[in-house]
Scaffold this motif. Structure first.
Motif, PDB file in Angstrom:
ATOM      1  N   PHE A   1      -2.155  12.599  -1.146  1.00  0.00           N
ATOM      2  CA  PHE A   1      -2.450  11.297  -1.740  1.00  0.00           C
ATOM      3  C   PHE A   1      -2.263  11.419  -3.246  1.00  0.00           C
ATOM      4  CE2 PHE A   1      -5.887   9.632   1.467  1.00  0.00           C
ATOM      5  CZ  PHE A   1      -4.939   9.602   2.467  1.00  0.00           C
ATOM      6  N   GLY A   2      -1.835  10.318  -3.870  1.00  0.00           N
ATOM      7  CA  GLY A   2      -1.809  10.262  -5.323  1.00  0.00           C
ATOM      8  C   GLY A   2      -3.183   9.874  -5.842  1.00  0.00           C
ATOM      9  N   GLU A   3      -3.290   9.766  -7.149  1.00  0.00           N
ATOM     10  CA  GLU A   3      -4.546   9.295  -7.738  1.00  0.00           C
ATOM     11  C   GLU A   3      -4.854   7.898  -7.211  1.00  0.00           C
ATOM     12  OE1 GLU A   3      -6.888  10.822  -9.643  1.00  0.00           O
ATOM     13  OE2 GLU A   3      -5.676  12.579  -9.131  1.00  0.00           O
ATOM     14  N   GLU A   4      -6.114   7.655  -6.913  1.00  0.00           N
ATOM     15  CA  GLU A   4      -6.510   6.363  -6.356  1.00  0.00           C
ATOM     16  C   GLU A   4      -6.137   5.232  -7.313  1.00  0.00           C
ATOM     17  OE1 GLU A   4     -10.504   3.968  -4.816  1.00  0.00           O
ATOM     18  OE2 GLU A   4     -10.620   6.125  -5.250  1.00  0.00           O
ATOM     19  N   VAL A   5      -5.582   4.170  -6.745  1.00  0.00           N
ATOM     20  CA  VAL A   5      -5.272   2.955  -7.498  1.00  0.00           C
ATOM     21  C   VAL A   5      -6.388   1.964  -7.182  1.00  0.00           C
ATOM     22  CG1 VAL A   5      -3.651   1.040  -7.775  1.00  0.00           C
ATOM     23  CG2 VAL A   5      -2.788   3.371  -7.414  1.00  0.00           C
ATOM     24  N   ARG A   6      -7.099   1.553  -8.204  1.00  0.00           N
ATOM     25  CA  ARG A   6      -8.223   0.633  -7.995  1.00  0.00           C
ATOM     26  C   ARG A   6      -7.711  -0.740  -7.582  1.00  0.00           C
ATOM     27  NH1 ARG A   6     -12.706   3.662  -7.489  1.00  0.00           N
ATOM     28  NH2 ARG A   6     -12.745   5.247  -9.103  1.00  0.00           N
ATOM     29  N   VAL A   7      -8.282  -1.265  -6.517  1.00  0.00           N
ATOM     30  CA  VAL A   7      -8.000  -2.619  -6.072  1.00  0.00           C
ATOM     31  C   VAL A   7      -9.338  -3.326  -5.897  1.00  0.00           C
ATOM     32  CG1 VAL A   7      -5.834  -1.977  -4.921  1.00  0.00           C
ATOM     33  CG2 VAL A   7      -7.951  -1.986  -3.621  1.00  0.00           C
ATOM     34  N   PRO A   8      -9.367  -4.651  -5.968  1.00  0.00           N
ATOM     35  CA  PRO A   8     -10.633  -5.368  -5.804  1.00  0.00           C
ATOM     36  C   PRO A   8     -11.284  -5.056  -4.458  1.00  0.00           C
ATOM     37  CG  PRO A   8      -8.926  -6.843  -6.618  1.00  0.00           C
ATOM     38  CD  PRO A   8      -8.251  -5.555  -6.259  1.00  0.00           C
ATOM     39  N   GLU A   9     -12.618  -5.031  -4.440  1.00  0.00           N
ATOM     40  CA  GLU A   9     -13.340  -4.729  -3.203  1.00  0.00           C
ATOM     41  C   GLU A   9     -13.069  -5.744  -2.107  1.00  0.00           C
ATOM     42  OE1 GLU A   9     -17.491  -3.999  -3.769  1.00  0.00           O
ATOM     43  OE2 GLU A   9     -17.136  -2.558  -5.390  1.00  0.00           O
ATOM     44  N   ASP A  10     -12.701  -6.975  -2.512  1.00  0.00           N
ATOM     45  CA  ASP A  10     -12.423  -8.009  -1.515  1.00  0.00           C
ATOM     46  C   ASP A  10     -10.920  -8.157  -1.249  1.00  0.00           C
ATOM     47  OD1 ASP A  10     -11.717  -9.086  -3.938  1.00  0.00           O
ATOM     48  OD2 ASP A  10     -12.694 -11.026  -3.589  1.00  0.00           O
ATOM     49  N   ALA A  11     -10.124  -7.181  -1.693  1.00  0.00           N
ATOM     50  CA  ALA A  11      -8.675  -7.204  -1.444  1.00  0.00           C
ATOM     51  C   ALA A  11      -8.417  -7.065   0.049  1.00  0.00           C
ATOM     52  CB  ALA A  11      -7.999  -6.074  -2.208  1.00  0.00           C
ATOM     53  N   PRO A  12      -7.258  -7.507   0.526  1.00  0.00           N
ATOM     54  CA  PRO A  12      -6.919  -7.290   1.935  1.00  0.00           C
ATOM     55  C   PRO A  12      -7.036  -5.808   2.292  1.00  0.00           C
ATOM     56  CG  PRO A  12      -5.306  -8.734   0.899  1.00  0.00           C
ATOM     57  CD  PRO A  12      -6.197  -8.221  -0.202  1.00  0.00           C
ATOM     58  N   LEU A  13      -7.382  -5.541   3.532  1.00  0.00           N
ATOM     59  CA  LEU A  13      -7.624  -4.164   3.963  1.00  0.00           C
ATOM     60  C   LEU A  13      -6.397  -3.272   3.742  1.00  0.00           C
ATOM     61  CD1 LEU A  13      -9.790  -2.335   5.058  1.00  0.00           C
ATOM     62  CD2 LEU A  13      -9.132  -2.994   7.375  1.00  0.00           C
ATOM     63  N   LEU A  14      -5.203  -3.788   3.976  1.00  0.00           N
ATOM     64  CA  LEU A  14      -4.008  -2.990   3.736  1.00  0.00           C
ATOM     65  C   LEU A  14      -3.942  -2.565   2.271  1.00  0.00           C
ATOM     66  CD1 LEU A  14      -1.344  -1.669   4.526  1.00  0.00           C
ATOM     67  CD2 LEU A  14      -0.229  -3.899   4.211  1.00  0.00           C
ATOM     68  N   ASP A  15      -4.238  -3.467   1.346  1.00  0.00           N
ATOM     69  CA  ASP A  15      -4.219  -3.122  -0.075  1.00  0.00           C
ATOM     70  C   ASP A  15      -5.234  -2.026  -0.389  1.00  0.00           C
ATOM     71  OD1 ASP A  15      -2.364  -5.134  -0.254  1.00  0.00           O
ATOM     72  OD2 ASP A  15      -3.474  -6.344  -1.700  1.00  0.00           O
ATOM     73  N   ARG A  16      -6.395  -2.077   0.255  1.00  0.00           N
ATOM     74  CA  ARG A  16      -7.406  -1.050   0.014  1.00  0.00           C
ATOM     75  C   ARG A  16      -6.953   0.305   0.554  1.00  0.00           C
ATOM     76  NH1 ARG A  16     -12.497  -3.573   2.482  1.00  0.00           N
ATOM     77  NH2 ARG A  16     -11.142  -5.238   3.208  1.00  0.00           N
ATOM     78  N   VAL A  17      -6.296   0.300   1.714  1.00  0.00           N
ATOM     79  CA  VAL A  17      -5.741   1.545   2.261  1.00  0.00           C
ATOM     80  C   VAL A  17      -4.704   2.109   1.296  1.00  0.00           C
ATOM     81  CG1 VAL A  17      -4.325   2.536   4.125  1.00  0.00           C
ATOM     82  CG2 VAL A  17      -6.171   0.928   4.682  1.00  0.00           C
ATOM     83  N   LEU A  18      -3.822   1.248   0.825  1.00  0.00           N
ATOM     84  CA  LEU A  18      -2.775   1.691  -0.096  1.00  0.00           C
ATOM     85  C   LEU A  18      -3.371   2.263  -1.374  1.00  0.00           C
ATOM     86  CD1 LEU A  18      -0.320  -1.291   0.404  1.00  0.00           C
ATOM     87  CD2 LEU A  18      -0.062   1.030   1.319  1.00  0.00           C
ATOM     88  N   GLY A  19      -4.350   1.565  -1.939  1.00  0.00           N
ATOM     89  CA  GLY A  19      -4.988   2.043  -3.163  1.00  0.00           C
ATOM     90  C   GLY A  19      -5.627   3.405  -2.976  1.00  0.00           C
TER      91      GLY A  19
END
Length: 194
Positions: free
Chosen positions: A166-184
């Motif tokens: 994994f790369g460094e975590e990319v912060r996404v909003p807590e209410d972002a779509p689940l796919l975006d949270r997985v990607l982040g």
């Protein structure tokens, strides 16, 4: 839903994307820094199809195995059909009695088989998205698959970053779509464009 059924859905989504990759897109950049589409596809085929089946069966690759990390599967005609067949074999292996029990391994070492199966689901989701994004497609991912990929990314995030998967975590909003949270969590920017 059984874990191997979730894997089958993840495999179908990734395969749908891969089948639409055009030959002139194989050299396109991807969200995986330093990897083009060809390299991501080859990685996906090697780990999520070939090595995944061996892990499910708790087998090691033979020393003279012609399939290696350096294999360019995309150089062969009909490679998407080969991927489809091998993904079917891998998913079927994870559905066999005892596949989710005990420990197994992928690249040396060992960990609970269920965790490796979850990692394979995560690989299919994340690399399916990588390929989709790089080739102007979208990926249709089942909510159960996303939930499993998210669980894996949360559980494995620190270890994945430590070992470079994994790369460094990319912060996404807590209410972002689940796919975006997985990607982040996997180190990808959900807004990445070529």
């Amino acid at each position: 839903m059984e874990l191997h059924e979730t894997m089958a859905k993840a495999a179908a989504s990734a395969l749908a994307v891969v089948r639409n990759v055009k030959p002139d897109q194989l050299a396109a950049p991807t969200p995986c820094k330093e990897w083009d589409v060809r390299q991501v596809v080859n990685h996906l085929i090697f780990w999520s199809a070939f090595r995944s089946e061996l892990a499910a069966r708790k087998e090691k690759a033979p020393a003279d195995d012609p399939v290696t990390e350096q294999t360019d599967f995309t150089a062969e005609p009909g490679w998407p059909d080969m991927l489809a067949r091998q993904l079917d074999r891998a998913v079927a292996a994870w559905g066999e009695p005892g596949a989710m029990e005990g420990d197994t391994g992928l690249a040396g070492g060992s960990m609970p088989a269920r965790m490796i199966a979850m990692m394979m689901i995560g690989e299919l989701v994340v690399h399916g998205w990588d390929i989709a994004r790089a080739t102007g497609q979208s990926i249709d991912t089942d909510p159960d698959v996303l939930a499993m990929a998210h669980e894996m990314a949360v559980e494995m995030g620190d270890m994945g970053r430590k070992y470079g998967s994994f790369g460094e975590e990319v912060r996404v909003p807590e209410d972002a779509p689940l796919l975006d949270r997985v990607l982040g969590l996997s180190g990808r920017d959900p807004q990445w464009t070529p």
